[in-house]
Scaffold this motif. Structure first.
Motif, PDB file in Angstrom:
ATOM      1  N   GLU A 154       0.821  -1.211   0.000  1.00  0.00           N
ATOM      2  CA  GLU A 154       0.000   0.000   0.000  1.00  0.00           C
ATOM      3  C   GLU A 154       0.857   1.263   0.000  1.00  0.00           C
ATOM      4  O   GLU A 154       0.461   2.300  -0.527  1.00  0.00           O
ATOM      5  N   GLY A 155       2.054   1.169   0.587  1.00  0.00           N
ATOM      6  CA  GLY A 155       2.945   2.324   0.647  1.00  0.00           C
ATOM      7  C   GLY A 155       3.466   2.764  -0.712  1.00  0.00           C
ATOM      8  O   GLY A 155       3.963   3.891  -0.856  1.00  0.00           O
ATOM      9  N   ALA A 156       3.353   1.880  -1.725  1.00  0.00           N
ATOM     10  CA  ALA A 156       3.855   2.214  -3.066  1.00  0.00           C
ATOM     11  C   ALA A 156       2.775   2.763  -3.991  1.00  0.00           C
ATOM     12  O   ALA A 156       3.075   3.215  -5.096  1.00  0.00           O
ATOM     13  N   VAL A 157       1.497   2.730  -3.527  1.00  0.00           N
ATOM     14  CA  VAL A 157       0.390   3.126  -4.402  1.00  0.00           C
ATOM     15  C   VAL A 157       0.485   4.605  -4.771  1.00  0.00           C
ATOM     16  O   VAL A 157       0.285   4.997  -5.923  1.00  0.00           O
ATOM     17  N   ARG A 158       0.769   5.454  -3.781  1.00  0.00           N
ATOM     18  CA  ARG A 158       0.764   6.902  -4.014  1.00  0.00           C
ATOM     19  C   ARG A 158       1.801   7.292  -5.068  1.00  0.00           C
ATOM     20  O   ARG A 158       1.514   8.060  -5.984  1.00  0.00           O
ATOM     21  N   SER A 159       3.011   6.779  -4.938  1.00  0.00           N
ATOM     22  CA  SER A 159       4.055   7.123  -5.921  1.00  0.00           C
ATOM     23  C   SER A 159       3.759   6.483  -7.275  1.00  0.00           C
ATOM     24  O   SER A 159       4.079   7.065  -8.320  1.00  0.00           O
ATOM     25  N   ALA A 160       3.127   5.304  -7.276  1.00  0.00           N
ATOM     26  CA  ALA A 160       2.775   4.658  -8.545  1.00  0.00           C
ATOM     27  C   ALA A 160       1.842   5.547  -9.347  1.00  0.00           C
ATOM     28  O   ALA A 160       1.975   5.692 -10.575  1.00  0.00           O
ATOM     29  N   TYR A 161       0.906   6.192  -8.673  1.00  0.00           N
ATOM     30  CA  TYR A 161      -0.048   7.052  -9.383  1.00  0.00           C
ATOM     31  C   TYR A 161       0.520   8.424  -9.707  1.00  0.00           C
ATOM     32  O   TYR A 161       0.101   9.055 -10.681  1.00  0.00           O
ATOM     33  N   LEU A 162       1.464   8.887  -8.915  1.00  0.00           N
ATOM     34  CA  LEU A 162       2.124  10.143  -9.269  1.00  0.00           C
ATOM     35  C   LEU A 162       2.751  10.037 -10.647  1.00  0.00           C
ATOM     36  O   LEU A 162       2.568  10.910 -11.512  1.00  0.00           O
ATOM     37  N   TYR A 163       3.452   8.947 -10.906  1.00  0.00           N
ATOM     38  CA  TYR A 163       4.136   8.787 -12.186  1.00  0.00           C
ATOM     39  C   TYR A 163       3.181   8.363 -13.309  1.00  0.00           C
ATOM     40  O   TYR A 163       3.388   8.717 -14.467  1.00  0.00           O
ATOM     41  N   SER A 164       2.136   7.624 -12.953  1.00  0.00           N
ATOM     42  CA  SER A 164       1.128   7.291 -13.965  1.00  0.00           C
ATOM     43  C   SER A 164       0.448   8.552 -14.473  1.00  0.00           C
ATOM     44  O   SER A 164       0.254   8.738 -15.683  1.00  0.00           O
ATOM     45  N   PHE A 165       0.080   9.441 -13.550  1.00  0.00           N
ATOM     46  CA  PHE A 165      -0.564  10.702 -13.943  1.00  0.00           C
ATOM     47  C   PHE A 165       0.409  11.587 -14.723  1.00  0.00           C
ATOM     48  O   PHE A 165      -0.005  12.290 -15.656  1.00  0.00           O
ATOM     49  N   LEU A 166       1.671  11.576 -14.348  1.00  0.00           N
ATOM     50  CA  LEU A 166       2.664  12.375 -15.076  1.00  0.00           C
ATOM     51  C   LEU A 166       2.693  11.989 -16.544  1.00  0.00           C
ATOM     52  O   LEU A 166       2.661  12.850 -17.436  1.00  0.00           O
ATOM     53  N   HIS A 167       2.731  10.703 -16.829  1.00  0.00           N
ATOM     54  CA  HIS A 167       2.920  10.239 -18.198  1.00  0.00           C
ATOM     55  C   HIS A 167       1.676  10.359 -19.069  1.00  0.00           C
ATOM     56  O   HIS A 167       1.781  10.394 -20.291  1.00  0.00           O
TER      57      HIS A 167
END
Length: 557
Positions: A154-167
């Motif tokens: 769960e701790g990796a979800v926030r950063s996963a979406y930061l970069y998904s939204f970036l791209h």
């Protein structure tokens, strides 16, 4: 202001003749653009088919070299595009200008306008990456590499979406918006041909009627073919996996779970054949109706995930992801990573090359096609409406899509329900695997069929739009005479490029060829952005002094 002062302010250039053949096979087309473009694409096809090992090796070396050398250029260029788009939309003096004459009204409704933009720009990628990207970043991203989060938690979800939204966010659409704005502005306000070179007229004027203009259009055609090839490559792989999911046979997949050669051939015949037929019908008929259909089917799939998926978690992901993205956007837009000799620094730099730089190259390669297509359907809209419509609306739709579809897949993986079935399959199959883990077998089968149909409409819309844009460039900006034989040629050529490169090296080979082809057009894109700024600036001066800036005697930019 005195009479002598007014005479020093010249009206804009309103004529940019592009010589086309008057008879024969190339009647209505510029041989200086069409022939070299066809030769370059044909040589690529022959090379990939006749010398597959050499093609794979050369493409790999060239990719590694170019992406390392120009990674910073891509990062700063795209960041600059986004900043410029914001400025042009917010400034009253530029935002109120219209892409057209004062009495021009939009040709398409906002629904059809949005549907065509989304379908041509990102539809296929969203079906593949809606689950694939968040899941990939859940396993590895710069935050995980730095040890600040643990993969697949769960701790990796926030950063996963930061970069998904970036791209998939504002930056990608800003690339398209500026390319389309530069072309549409001079085409509809000044009557110049609807082609790439016209967007540079405020900088280079009548010089673009000759060799410099031909070279610009040739670069645009080749970039478009390679850019659409990546998208079609993704579409073919996911289409084949969908056919496999609904029980059309094991022959569809090779031993490594990628699409088999036979499946690639069958899929390309179906997809490119339908795309060519749609392109022959034009924008107002086939493309418009297909775009509306795929948007409606997208909403059906979306509604199914709202009902059966992880809607509450997805809403939380969307809110947090959007906040993190907006707060981090300035730093991410202009913060290129570089190898520093440490294991973490080198890994982050390589991750950025594999993901962010690849995406920026992909969007730039797509810019002549999507930019021209958006310009084609945006006549009559103001600069502010155009930029907000092109940058904000589709990007927010991508965020919602990633949060709901991808968030459901993430929830299934983290809960253990879909760990092996979803993470353990290839990216082209992950959406189908998510549906299978989420629904009963009967419902999953039905929605897998829906995804196959939806994918087919998106693929056809993207391909036929690309064919028409390439044909328009080759015809010196004439979008009315479709040139049936040339449409058929480009349909076959796209099929052969995708097929040959998929067989040679899979999606990796297509991605590599696209990144190489995008580099020349990245410089053209930068010049287009400068040109539209100059055009708007000069027009504001003309309007202030009462000089006509939409028609009149030929002048400067």
């Amino acid at each position: 202001m005195g009479e002598n002062d007014q005479k020093t302010i010249e009206p804009p250039l309103t004529e940019l003749p592009i010589a086309v053949s008057e008879d024969g096979f190339y009647s209505g087309f510029s041989k200086h653009v069409a022939l070299p473009s066809k030769i370059i694409v044909s040589l690529l096809i022959i090379w990939a088919i006749a010398f597959p090992l050499n093609a794979g090796e050369v493409l790999g070396v060239a990719n590694a070299t170019l992406i390392q050398m120009f990674s910073g250029w891509y990062i700063w260029l795209v960041g600059g595009f986004l900043a410029l788009s914001v400025v042009l939309a917010l400034l009253p003096v530029s935002g109120r200008l219209k892409l057209g004459q004062a009495d021009d009204v939009p040709e398409f409704s906002r629904f059809s306008w949005f549907a065509m933009m989304f379908g041509a720009g990102l539809g296929i990628g969203m079906l593949t990456y809606s689950t694939g990207e968040p899941l990939a970043h859940l396993q590895n991203n710069p935050v995980i590499i730095a040890g600040e989060a643990t993969a697949l938690t769960e701790g990796a979800v926030r950063s996963a979406y930061l970069y998904s939204f970036l791209h998939w966010g504002f930056s990608a659409w800003a690339i398209y918006a500026l390319a389309g704005l530069s072309i549409g502005y001079v085409a509809y306000r000044r009557g110049l041909p609807l082609t790439i070179r016209s967007g540079l007229a405020p900088l280079f004027g009548r010089h673009l009627t000759g060799l410099p203009g031909h070279l610009v259009d040739i670069v645009a055609v080749v970039a478009t073919i390679l850019g659409i090839s990546v998208t079609l490559g993704l579409g073919v792989e996911q289409f084949v996996h969908g056919l496999h999911r609904i029980g059309l046979g094991e022959w569809l997949l090779a031993e490594d779970a990628s699409a088999s050669t036979a499946a690639i051939i069958v899929a390309l015949i179906v997809i490119v054949g339908a795309s060519t037929l749609s392109a022959l019908s034009g924008v107002g008929r086939g493309i418009k109706w297909l775009s509306n259909l795929n948007l409606i089917l997208s909403f059906v799939l979306f509604a199914a995930f709202i009902v059966a998926g992880s809607a509450l978690l997805s809403l939380e992901i969307f809110g947090r992801g959007l906040f993190d993205y907006i707060v981090s956007l300035p730093a991410l837009s202009f913060g290129g990573a570089s190898s520093d000799g440490t294991s973490i620094g080198d890994a982050v730099a390589q991750w950025q090359l594999d993901w962010t730089v690849f995406y920026w190259a992909w969007w730039i390669a797509f810019a002549p096609f999507v930019g021209m297509f958006i310009a084609r359907v945006s006549k009559g809209r103001t600069v502010r409406e155009y930029i907000l419509g092109v940058v904000l609306a589709p990007a927010l739709m991508c965020f919602v899509w990633l949060a709901l579809i991808g968030g459901t897949a993430v929830d299934l993986v983290l809960s253990g329900a879909g760990q092996g079935e979803i993470i353990g399959t290839v990216i082209s199959d992950q959406l189908y695997a998510t549906i299978a883990a989420l629904m009963s077998p009967g419902l999953a089968y039905g929605f897998s069929i829906l995804v196959v149909v939806l994918l087919l409409t998106y693929v056809i819309t993207s391909a036929d739009s690309a064919i028409l844009v390439v044909n328009t460039i080759n015809a010196g900006g004439n979008s009315e005479d479709h040139g049936r034989r040339h449409i058929i040629f480009w349909g076959v050529a796209i099929a052969l490029v995708v097929g040959s490169l998929l067989v040679v090296g899979g999606l990796g080979a297509i991605r590599t060829a696209m990144i190489i082809g995008a580099l020349p057009f990245s410089f053209v894109s930068a010049l287009l952005a400068i040109a539209v700024v100059k055009a708007i600036w000069r027009d504001t001066i003309r309007m202030r002094h009462g000089v006509d800036c939409t028609s009149g005697a030929d002048g400067d930019g």
